[in-house]
Design a protein around this motif. Structure first.
Motif, PDB file in Angstrom:
ATOM      1  N   GLY A 180       0.486 -10.861   0.780  1.00 39.07           N
ATOM      2  CA  GLY A 180      -0.637 -11.552   1.405  1.00 39.07           C
ATOM      3  C   GLY A 180      -0.262 -12.942   1.879  1.00 39.07           C
ATOM      4  N   LEU A 181       0.536 -13.652   1.085  1.00 41.85           N
ATOM      5  CA  LEU A 181       0.992 -14.988   1.477  1.00 41.85           C
ATOM      6  C   LEU A 181       1.845 -14.915   2.737  1.00 41.85           C
ATOM      7  CD1 LEU A 181       2.288 -17.746  -0.869  1.00 41.85           C
ATOM      8  CD2 LEU A 181       3.615 -17.161   1.153  1.00 41.85           C
ATOM      9  N   GLY A 182       2.779 -13.973   2.774  1.00 42.03           N
ATOM     10  CA  GLY A 182       3.626 -13.838   3.953  1.00 42.03           C
ATOM     11  C   GLY A 182       2.825 -13.506   5.196  1.00 42.03           C
ATOM     12  N   LEU A 183       1.842 -12.609   5.069  1.00 36.12           N
ATOM     13  CA  LEU A 183       0.993 -12.280   6.212  1.00 36.12           C
ATOM     14  C   LEU A 183       0.151 -13.483   6.628  1.00 36.12           C
ATOM     15  CD1 LEU A 183      -0.214  -8.694   5.198  1.00 36.12           C
ATOM     16  CD2 LEU A 183       1.474  -9.294   6.944  1.00 36.12           C
ATOM     17  N   GLY A 184      -0.256 -14.289   5.644  1.00 40.02           N
ATOM     18  CA  GLY A 184      -1.020 -15.486   5.973  1.00 40.02           C
ATOM     19  C   GLY A 184      -0.224 -16.463   6.810  1.00 40.02           C
ATOM     20  N   VAL A 185       1.057 -16.622   6.495  1.00 34.98           N
ATOM     21  CA  VAL A 185       1.915 -17.507   7.297  1.00 34.98           C
ATOM     22  C   VAL A 185       2.087 -16.943   8.700  1.00 34.98           C
ATOM     23  CG1 VAL A 185       4.215 -18.495   7.511  1.00 34.98           C
ATOM     24  CG2 VAL A 185       3.119 -18.381   5.273  1.00 34.98           C
ATOM     25  N   LEU A 186       2.238 -15.637   8.797  1.00 34.18           N
ATOM     26  CA  LEU A 186       2.473 -15.021  10.103  1.00 34.18           C
ATOM     27  C   LEU A 186       1.229 -15.050  10.987  1.00 34.18           C
ATOM     28  CD1 LEU A 186       4.555 -11.906   8.965  1.00 34.18           C
ATOM     29  CD2 LEU A 186       5.420 -14.002  10.019  1.00 34.18           C
ATOM     30  N   LEU A 187       0.044 -14.824  10.406  1.00 33.74           N
ATOM     31  CA  LEU A 187      -1.186 -14.701  11.193  1.00 33.74           C
ATOM     32  C   LEU A 187      -1.983 -15.995  11.271  1.00 33.74           C
ATOM     33  CD1 LEU A 187      -2.366 -11.193   9.921  1.00 33.74           C
ATOM     34  CD2 LEU A 187      -1.054 -11.731  11.974  1.00 33.74           C
ATOM     35  N   ARG A 188      -1.964 -16.801  10.199  1.00 31.36           N
ATOM     36  CA  ARG A 188      -2.624 -18.105  10.152  1.00 31.36           C
ATOM     37  C   ARG A 188      -4.135 -18.017  10.375  1.00 31.36           C
ATOM     38  NH1 ARG A 188       0.683 -22.384  13.712  1.00 31.36           N
ATOM     39  NH2 ARG A 188       0.120 -20.930  15.356  1.00 31.36           N
ATOM     40  N   HIS A 189      -4.734 -16.896  10.070  1.00 31.76           N
ATOM     41  CA  HIS A 189      -6.179 -16.721  10.251  1.00 31.76           C
ATOM     42  C   HIS A 189      -6.714 -15.950   9.055  1.00 31.76           C
ATOM     43  CE1 HIS A 189      -9.996 -15.239  11.903  1.00 31.76           C
ATOM     44  NE2 HIS A 189      -9.942 -16.303  12.685  1.00 31.76           N
ATOM     45  N   ALA A 190      -7.734 -16.489   8.404  1.00 33.56           N
ATOM     46  CA  ALA A 190      -8.204 -15.914   7.137  1.00 33.56           C
ATOM     47  C   ALA A 190      -8.686 -14.482   7.306  1.00 33.56           C
ATOM     48  CB  ALA A 190      -9.306 -16.791   6.543  1.00 33.56           C
ATOM     49  N   ALA A 191      -9.610 -14.265   8.235  1.00 34.39           N
ATOM     50  CA  ALA A 191     -10.171 -12.928   8.401  1.00 34.39           C
ATOM     51  C   ALA A 191      -9.110 -11.929   8.839  1.00 34.39           C
ATOM     52  CB  ALA A 191     -11.318 -12.963   9.409  1.00 34.39           C
ATOM     53  N   GLY A 192      -8.269 -12.332   9.779  1.00 40.40           N
ATOM     54  CA  GLY A 192      -7.226 -11.426  10.259  1.00 40.40           C
ATOM     55  C   GLY A 192      -6.228 -11.072   9.178  1.00 40.40           C
ATOM     56  N   THR A 193      -5.890 -12.051   8.337  1.00 41.08           N
ATOM     57  CA  THR A 193      -4.933 -11.796   7.265  1.00 41.08           C
ATOM     58  C   THR A 193      -5.519 -10.869   6.214  1.00 41.08           C
ATOM     59  OG1 THR A 193      -3.960 -13.987   7.592  1.00 41.08           O
ATOM     60  CG2 THR A 193      -3.478 -12.870   5.522  1.00 41.08           C
ATOM     61  N   VAL A 194      -6.778 -11.099   5.831  1.00 41.04           N
ATOM     62  CA  VAL A 194      -7.415 -10.247   4.818  1.00 41.04           C
ATOM     63  C   VAL A 194      -7.557  -8.818   5.323  1.00 41.04           C
ATOM     64  CG1 VAL A 194      -9.534  -9.843   3.515  1.00 41.04           C
ATOM     65  CG2 VAL A 194      -8.614 -12.159   3.704  1.00 41.04           C
ATOM     66  N   VAL A 195      -8.003  -8.664   6.562  1.00 42.42           N
ATOM     67  CA  VAL A 195      -8.159  -7.318   7.120  1.00 42.42           C
ATOM     68  C   VAL A 195      -6.816  -6.604   7.203  1.00 42.42           C
ATOM     69  CG1 VAL A 195      -8.759  -6.030   9.208  1.00 42.42           C
ATOM     70  CG2 VAL A 195     -10.268  -7.839   8.386  1.00 42.42           C
ATOM     71  N   THR A 196      -5.790  -7.311   7.650  1.00 39.74           N
ATOM     72  CA  THR A 196      -4.454  -6.713   7.730  1.00 39.74           C
ATOM     73  C   THR A 196      -3.940  -6.326   6.355  1.00 39.74           C
ATOM     74  OG1 THR A 196      -3.962  -8.043   9.696  1.00 39.74           O
ATOM     75  CG2 THR A 196      -2.099  -7.054   8.545  1.00 39.74           C
ATOM     76  N   SER A 197      -4.147  -7.182   5.362  1.00 36.63           N
ATOM     77  CA  SER A 197      -3.693  -6.882   4.002  1.00 36.63           C
ATOM     78  C   SER A 197      -4.393  -5.660   3.449  1.00 36.63           C
ATOM     79  CB  SER A 197      -3.946  -8.089   3.092  1.00 36.63           C
ATOM     80  OG  SER A 197      -3.255  -9.223   3.541  1.00 36.63           O
ATOM     81  N   VAL A 198      -5.707  -5.572   3.636  1.00 39.58           N
ATOM     82  CA  VAL A 198      -6.463  -4.417   3.144  1.00 39.58           C
ATOM     83  C   VAL A 198      -5.993  -3.143   3.833  1.00 39.58           C
ATOM     84  CG1 VAL A 198      -8.752  -3.366   3.066  1.00 39.58           C
ATOM     85  CG2 VAL A 198      -8.471  -5.775   2.491  1.00 39.58           C
ATOM     86  N   PHE A 199      -5.778  -3.236   5.136  1.00 38.85           N
ATOM     87  CA  PHE A 199      -5.360  -2.043   5.879  1.00 38.85           C
ATOM     88  C   PHE A 199      -3.984  -1.570   5.432  1.00 38.85           C
ATOM     89  CE2 PHE A 199      -3.177  -0.127   9.543  1.00 38.85           C
ATOM     90  CZ  PHE A 199      -4.016   0.957   9.770  1.00 38.85           C
ATOM     91  N   VAL A 200      -3.043  -2.497   5.321  1.00 40.42           N
ATOM     92  CA  VAL A 200      -1.668  -2.114   4.995  1.00 40.42           C
ATOM     93  C   VAL A 200      -1.537  -1.671   3.539  1.00 40.42           C
ATOM     94  CG1 VAL A 200       0.689  -2.982   4.757  1.00 40.42           C
ATOM     95  CG2 VAL A 200      -0.636  -3.533   6.792  1.00 40.42           C
ATOM     96  N   LEU A 201      -2.184  -2.393   2.631  1.00 43.76           N
ATOM     97  CA  LEU A 201      -1.985  -2.131   1.205  1.00 43.76           C
ATOM     98  C   LEU A 201      -2.901  -1.047   0.655  1.00 43.76           C
ATOM     99  CD1 LEU A 201      -1.587  -5.814  -0.027  1.00 43.76           C
ATOM    100  CD2 LEU A 201       0.221  -4.120   0.301  1.00 43.76           C
TER     101      LEU A 201
END
Length: 274
Positions: A180-201
């Motif tokens: 989640g931290l790595g995706l947060g650095v890559l996306l830099r957007h709270a909603a986008g990072t959370v949605v991506t994390s939920v989808f991938v994990l």
């Protein structure tokens, strides 16, 4: 005629570069200063352990028969899906909260070595969630076995498959938090990072089955699928038509996901502006 003596000009000494230990200490202060952090962690651990107690109490099959390790009692999916979600979200917020508030500009001004900042955040996040995952995993097992002992069907920690399930469930939390931290650095957007994390994990593994080789390979490369295989105490049926993941392969998935996401984060954060 007199000559006025002038003092030679001196340039101010450059500030010493921040040591990595100082960066880790600073990131730990940021983490523990958030009042919501202990509440979120505490409620998550209680829910994970409570879900294990509820699953064990509802397991009527465990009331009779020989003792056997039931991973679905000690480590129920409902509790650990929640752990995955919370760990990934909290890991992402350690980064995206600074981007949204603008604090990241102060951080990078004080420490120009942005890659080191990301690595310090990773170290603190991994350490914190390793402790959380260990408490949740051990607590889940002890609570479920306390219920099963009352039915005289409990198993010791030395039972085959138990220790592996304990470690896999404990390490699941830091793996997801760091991803989640790595995706947060890559996306830099709270909603986008959370949605991506939920989808991938969480969601992506349900889209693949083990009936076809290509589908099984994709599923086995995902974190939650690797966790399910590691907590399973029995060996795959060699006569099954499905393609079952190997235990070493699952541990490799655990290693590569956080390693790759953090490596990409370090590369990207060094190449772009804040």
């Amino acid at each position: 005629m007199t000559m006025l003596a002038t003092a030679p000009r001196t340039t101010p000494a450059a500030a010493p570069a921040a040591r990595f230990g100082d960066l880790v200490a600073a990131e730990w202060i940021k983490t523990r200063s958030l009042r919501s952090t202990p509440w979120v962690i505490g409620l998550t651990v209680l829910f994970v352990i409570g879900s294990a107690a509820a699953a064990t109490l509802a397991d009527r099959a465990a009331e009779s028969g020989p003792a056997a390790f039931r991973s679905y009692d000690s480590f129920p999916p409902a509790g650990y899906w929640t752990l995955i979600l919370v760990a990934a979200t909290m890991g992402a917020l350690t980064v995206v909260s600074e981007y949204s508030s603008g604090l990241i500009r102060t951080t990078t001004a004080a420490v120009p070595a942005r890659g080191s900042v990301v690595l310090a955040k990773t170290a603190v996040t991994a350490a914190l969630w390793t402790a959380v995952g260990t408490v949740a995993s051990l607590g889940s097992f002890l609570v479920s076995q306390a219920v099963l002992d009352g039915r005289h069907v409990g198993v010791p920690i030395t039972e085959p498959g138990v220790f592996r399930a304990l470690v896999a469930s404990a390490v699941l939390a830091p793996v997801c938090a760091v991803v989640g931290l790595g995706l947060g650095v890559l996306l830099r957007h709270a909603a986008g990072t959370v949605v991506t994390s939920v989808f991938v994990l969480l969601m992506l593994p349900t889209m693949f089955s083990e009936s076809n080789r290509w589908s099984a390979d994709l599923k086995h490369a995902l974190v939650s699928a690797a966790w399910q295989r590691l907590v399973c105490p029995w060996a795959p049926d060699p006569d099954s038509l499905g393609y079952t993941a190997t235990v070493p392969g699952c541990w490799l998935v655990y290693l590569l996901w956080p390693l790759v996401t953090v490596a990409l984060a370090v590369i990207v954060v060094r190449r772009r502006d804040v």
